[in-house]
Design a protein around this motif. Structure first.
Motif, mmCIF file in Angstrom:
data_model
loop_
_atom_site.group_PDB
_atom_site.id
_atom_site.type_symbol
_atom_site.label_atom_id
_atom_site.label_comp_id
_atom_site.label_asym_id
_atom_site.label_seq_id
_atom_site.Cartn_x
_atom_site.Cartn_y
_atom_site.Cartn_z
ATOM 1 N N ARG A 41 54.191 -1.420 -6.657
ATOM 2 C CA ARG A 41 55.323 -1.776 -5.301
ATOM 3 C C ARG A 41 56.195 -0.656 -5.043
ATOM 4 N NH1 ARG A 41 56.581 -8.060 -6.405
ATOM 5 N NH2 ARG A 41 53.839 -8.515 -5.045
ATOM 6 N N ARG A 42 56.941 0.279 -5.737
ATOM 7 C CA ARG A 42 57.691 1.715 -5.464
ATOM 8 C C ARG A 42 57.086 2.305 -4.742
ATOM 9 N NH1 ARG A 42 61.759 1.772 -10.190
ATOM 10 N NH2 ARG A 42 59.743 2.838 -10.642
ATOM 11 N N THR A 43 56.241 2.769 -5.160
ATOM 12 C CA THR A 43 55.114 3.526 -5.007
ATOM 13 C C THR A 43 54.086 3.798 -3.829
ATOM 14 O OG1 THR A 43 53.186 3.225 -6.318
ATOM 15 C CG2 THR A 43 54.642 4.194 -7.395
ATOM 16 N N ARG A 44 53.704 2.400 -3.787
ATOM 17 C CA ARG A 44 53.737 1.542 -2.376
ATOM 18 C C ARG A 44 54.011 1.801 -0.653
ATOM 19 N NH1 ARG A 44 49.132 -2.942 -3.405
ATOM 20 N NH2 ARG A 44 48.238 -2.567 -1.750
ATOM 21 N N PRO A 45 53.185 2.276 0.306
ATOM 22 C CA PRO A 45 54.162 2.061 1.502
ATOM 23 C C PRO A 45 54.408 1.253 1.930
ATOM 24 C CG PRO A 45 52.085 3.153 2.022
ATOM 25 C CD PRO A 45 52.303 2.878 0.302
ATOM 26 N N GLU A 46 55.993 0.826 2.005
ATOM 27 C CA GLU A 46 56.808 -0.734 2.430
ATOM 28 C C GLU A 46 55.306 -1.390 3.351
ATOM 29 O OE1 GLU A 46 59.309 -3.582 1.819
ATOM 30 O OE2 GLU A 46 59.591 -1.674 0.859
ATOM 31 N N ALA A 47 54.963 -0.843 4.264
ATOM 32 C CA ALA A 47 54.147 -1.407 5.587
ATOM 33 C C ALA A 47 53.129 -2.461 4.829
ATOM 34 C CB ALA A 47 53.473 -0.251 6.060
ATOM 35 N N GLU A 48 52.624 -1.742 3.659
ATOM 36 C CA GLU A 48 51.498 -3.076 3.130
ATOM 37 C C GLU A 48 52.647 -4.273 2.959
ATOM 38 O OE1 GLU A 48 49.256 -0.651 0.302
ATOM 39 O OE2 GLU A 48 48.979 0.741 1.273
ATOM 40 N N TYR A 49 53.665 -4.189 2.348
ATOM 41 C CA TYR A 49 53.676 -5.727 2.267
ATOM 42 C C TYR A 49 54.713 -6.505 2.861
ATOM 43 C CZ TYR A 49 53.117 -3.677 -2.605
ATOM 44 O OH TYR A 49 52.645 -3.247 -3.916
ATOM 45 N N ARG A 50 53.750 -6.873 4.529
ATOM 46 C CA ARG A 50 53.909 -7.308 5.793
ATOM 47 C C ARG A 50 53.623 -8.885 5.027
ATOM 48 N NH1 ARG A 50 49.967 -7.771 8.955
ATOM 49 N NH2 ARG A 50 48.187 -6.016 8.330
ATOM 50 N N GLU A 51 53.948 -9.628 6.652
ATOM 51 C CA GLU A 51 53.460 -11.191 6.592
ATOM 52 C C GLU A 51 52.099 -10.906 7.181
ATOM 53 O OE1 GLU A 51 54.600 -13.915 5.220
ATOM 54 O OE2 GLU A 51 55.865 -12.438 3.967
#
Length: 153
Positions: free
Chosen positions: A29-39
């Motif tokens: 999760r730290r290496t993935r773009p933050e945008a991939e963790y949206r609702e």
């Protein structure tokens, strides 16, 4: 519930395998773009749920992955990802008898291509029955629950 970062910070630096599942997920999760963790949007969620609704077929469930097309043109009996509902075993027997009758007719008419296709379908259908029977036996197991340690008195 935390992000899992605290698990990563506490884990010894012996590589990914020493982190355990939570640590591996936290690292990922730290290496993935933050945008991939949206609702997901309502449309995305409806499409996701619709995927599973459309996997219900006559014989049970289609096990193909989310967003993938049917490679067998909806010839489910021939598909290796078909999960046969044990209640449909009787239906498989009916279809097998129908295929045997069709094969007999194809032999009489000399339809070699038809015989080849029927033989393939029969072979794959006969592979589905033991899987469904095995699943039926597994489904009838009695749940025993999780074991626990008894307190010492």
């Amino acid at each position: 519930m935390g992000s899992g970062d605290e698990l990563v910070e506490q884990a010894p630096d012996h590589g990914v395998s020493s982190l355990g599942t939570a640590g591996v997920i936290a690292n990922r999760r730290r290496t993935r773009p933050e945008a991939e963790y949206r609702e997901p949007t309502a449309e995305e969620w409806d499409a996701f749920e619709g995927h599973f609704d459309s996997r219900k077929v006559e014989f049970g469930l289609c096990g193909r992955p989310y967003g993938s097309p049917c490679n067998h043109e909806h010839a489910c009996i021939r598909c290796p990802v078909l999960q046969v509902n044990p209640e449909m075993i009787k239906r498989l027997e009916e279809i097998e008898q129908d295929l045997l009758d069709r094969r007999e007719r194809a032999e009489q008419e000399g339809w070699k291509g038809e015989i080849e296709g029927i033989d393939l379908t029969l072979q794959l259908l006969r592979q589905e029955r033991p899987d469904a029977t095995r699943f039926a036996r597994r489904a009838n197991r009695v749940p025993l629950g999780m074991p626990s340690v008894r307190p010492t008195t």
